[in-house]
Design an enzyme around this catalytic site. Structure first.
Site, short mmCIF file in Angstrom:
data_model
loop_
_atom_site.label_atom_id
_atom_site.label_comp_id
_atom_site.label_asym_id
_atom_site.label_seq_id
_atom_site.Cartn_x
_atom_site.Cartn_y
_atom_site.Cartn_z
N GLU A 272 0.64 -1.33 -0.01
CA GLU A 272 0.00 0.13 0.00
C GLU A 272 1.04 1.34 0.03
O GLU A 272 1.75 1.40 0.58
CB GLU A 272 -1.04 0.08 1.25
CG GLU A 272 -2.03 -1.19 1.06
CD GLU A 272 -3.07 -1.04 2.12
OE1 GLU A 272 -4.26 -1.34 2.09
OE2 GLU A 272 -2.55 -0.64 3.44
N CYS B 132 3.64 8.75 0.95
CA CYS B 132 4.20 7.79 1.84
C CYS B 132 4.46 6.54 1.07
O CYS B 132 3.35 5.74 0.63
CB CYS B 132 3.14 7.26 3.12
SG CYS B 132 3.66 6.50 4.15
N CYS C 39 6.51 -6.75 7.26
CA CYS C 39 7.55 -6.18 8.24
C CYS C 39 7.96 -7.06 9.28
O CYS C 39 7.16 -8.02 9.66
CB CYS C 39 6.81 -5.09 9.03
SG CYS C 39 8.06 -4.06 10.06
N CYS D 31 6.01 -4.21 15.88
CA CYS D 31 5.59 -3.03 16.84
C CYS D 31 4.10 -3.32 17.27
O CYS D 31 3.37 -3.43 16.48
CB CYS D 31 5.80 -1.66 16.13
SG CYS D 31 7.46 -1.29 15.90
N CYS E 257 1.07 -1.31 15.77
CA CYS E 257 1.15 -0.92 14.28
C CYS E 257 0.55 -2.22 13.55
O CYS E 257 0.84 -3.33 13.71
CB CYS E 257 2.52 -0.69 13.80
SG CYS E 257 2.65 -0.40 12.06
N GLU F 12 10.54 -1.88 7.15
CA GLU F 12 11.62 -1.09 7.80
C GLU F 12 12.75 -0.76 6.77
O GLU F 12 13.52 -1.85 6.17
CB GLU F 12 12.42 -2.12 8.92
CG GLU F 12 13.76 -1.32 9.63
CD GLU F 12 13.63 0.03 9.80
OE1 GLU F 12 14.53 0.91 9.33
OE2 GLU F 12 12.91 0.14 10.94
N CYS G 71 -1.32 6.68 9.62
CA CYS G 71 -0.12 5.91 10.37
C CYS G 71 -0.21 4.74 11.29
O CYS G 71 -1.17 4.79 12.16
CB CYS G 71 0.60 7.13 11.23
SG CYS G 71 2.17 6.69 11.85
#
Length: 413
Positions: A126, A139, A146, A150, A153, A211, A384
């Site tokens: 995305e 973005c 990932c 986290c 997230c 990341e 975010c």
């Protein structure tokens, strides 16, 4: 860079263009994201004479990154036989647009699909466009999924599939500009919310899925293409790389990429950050902040951004605000306070708005710019921490119901 030619050498004499049997675009190497030397090698491989390489590289660079074409046939000043040879051997295709969603606030989110690499399968990521007065921010994702997990997230709940390649990273910028009408002779979609003047994609943030510093080489190459002054020509001061804290790579990012740095901080004590951002167990706060103090080029004019998501009853106390000011002492910094963006299954809540404002006031009075980031694209899960490939997320029918509810909630406010 200039090419030194020895025209007496047989290697530098004109050669016939090599005929290549057509293959599916998904199997062809892409010319997108290559540096000029690699682009010259690609041209050399299809028979372009040495003495023409520099000119042909400049032509392709212009068509790809200034004019934004996605078809060799549109390269009007390139000879037809060369266009055909390139089309047979290489691809300049953009990712497939699986879905495009537009938020009530004008934010756009695209679900892009890239073809299989080798024995792999097609993958989806995305990319989000956030329009504001005076600028438009894209973005961009650097990985499919990932590894960092986290806990606040949504992207972190999707397993890592693979790194994105330079052509896939640059391709997100190209396709976003195409869809927005941000190339010459292109039309902006009717009714689109975009900056009133200037470039529609003026800023890029490596804050999408993944990341970036775990995909260092590919991100570095992609950003070199994006910031090249004769192509996409994004200012390095308008490109920001966000990391969760891969400490050994931070100095290299400053030296080799020269872009702005953002740190996903989110906690001021190791024991809490170990939970929220598990990479902290490997690179604790002191090591991370020492790396920030030594970041090449950091100054009051090039401040490091510290991202701090506001989690109710978790990290939003005034004691946290005071400790945040203390640990950032000596770092040219600004602090983005991010109201938590909820997603299905999360255990966290967003801090109360008056508490966010008290937190921001304290940090601001201590001398740090501390803007509260306005949530954007929440109704389409583009905010975010909400990005996640559609194929890895809830059923579409369930997501649409939740998005409809969020639109109603936002409209009520």
């Amino acid at each position: 860079m200039p090419v030194s030619l020895d025209l007496a050498s047989p290697a530098n004499r004109p050669r016939p263009l090599v005929a290549v049997s057509p293959v599916d675009d998904g199997e062809k190497p892409s010319l997108i994201g290559l540096d000029r030397d690699s682009l010259a090698e690609a041209l050399r491989a299809v028979g372009v004479p040495e003495k023409q390489l520099r000119m042909r590289v400049a032509q392709l660079w212009h068509w790809l990154y200034v004019r934004g074409v996605a078809d060799f046939g549109q390269m009007a000043n390139v000879a037809g036989d060369l266009r055909n040879a390139l089309a047979d051997a290489y691809s300049i295709a953009r990712p497939e647009v699986v879905e495009e969603q537009v938020s009530v606030d004008g934010t756009r989110k695209w679900l892009f699909r890239f073809p299989a690499k080798g024995a792999g399968r097609p993958v989806e990521i995305e990319t989000v466009y956030i329009p504001e007065e005076g600028r438009g921010t894209l973005c961009v994702s650097s990985q499919v999924g990932c590894t960092l997990t986290c806990t606040f997230c949504h992207t972190g709940t999707q397993r890592l599939v693979r790194n994105l390649t330079p052509d896939e990273i640059v391709g997100q910028i190209l396709l976003a500009r195409e869809r927005l009408g941000d190339f010459p002779d292109a039309a902006t979609p009717a009714g689109a919310i975009v900056p009133s003047d200037g470039r529609l994609v003026s800023n890029v943030v490596m804050m999408g899925m993944g990341e970036p510093l775990y995909n260092f080489d590919n991100v570095r190459q992609a950003l070199a293409v994006a910031t090249d002054g004769e192509g996409l020509s994004l200012s390095r001061r308008r490109v920001t790389l966000s990391t969760s804290g891969v400490v050994p790579m931070i100095a290299r990012a400053g030296e080799e990429m020269g872009v702005m740095l953002a740190i996903s901080l989110h906690a001021v004590r190791d024991e809490l950050r170990d939970e929220l951002v598990p990479i902290n167990k490997k690179y604790p706060l002191k090591e991370l902040l020492d790396a920030c103090r030594a970041y090449p080029g950091a100054s009051n004019a090039r401040r490091i951004t510290f991202e701090y998501v506001m989690l109710k009853g978790v990290n939003d106390s005034m004691a946290d605000a005071k400790e945040l000011v203390r640990i950032l002492k000596g770092i040219p910094a600004k602090i983005n306070l991010i109201p938590f963006n909820p997603w299905p299954g999360t255990v966290y809540e967003c801090s109360d708005w008056d508490q966010i404002e008290r937190f921001a006031d304290y940090v601001n009075q201590a001398g740090y710019a501390s803007p509260i980031r306005t949530p954007r694209g929440r109704d389409i899960f583009a905010a975010c921490g909400q990005l996640k490939s559609e194929s890895e997320r809830m059923k579409k029918s369930d997501r649409v119901k939740l998005e409809t509810a969020r639109i109603s909630e936002l409209a009520a406010h």
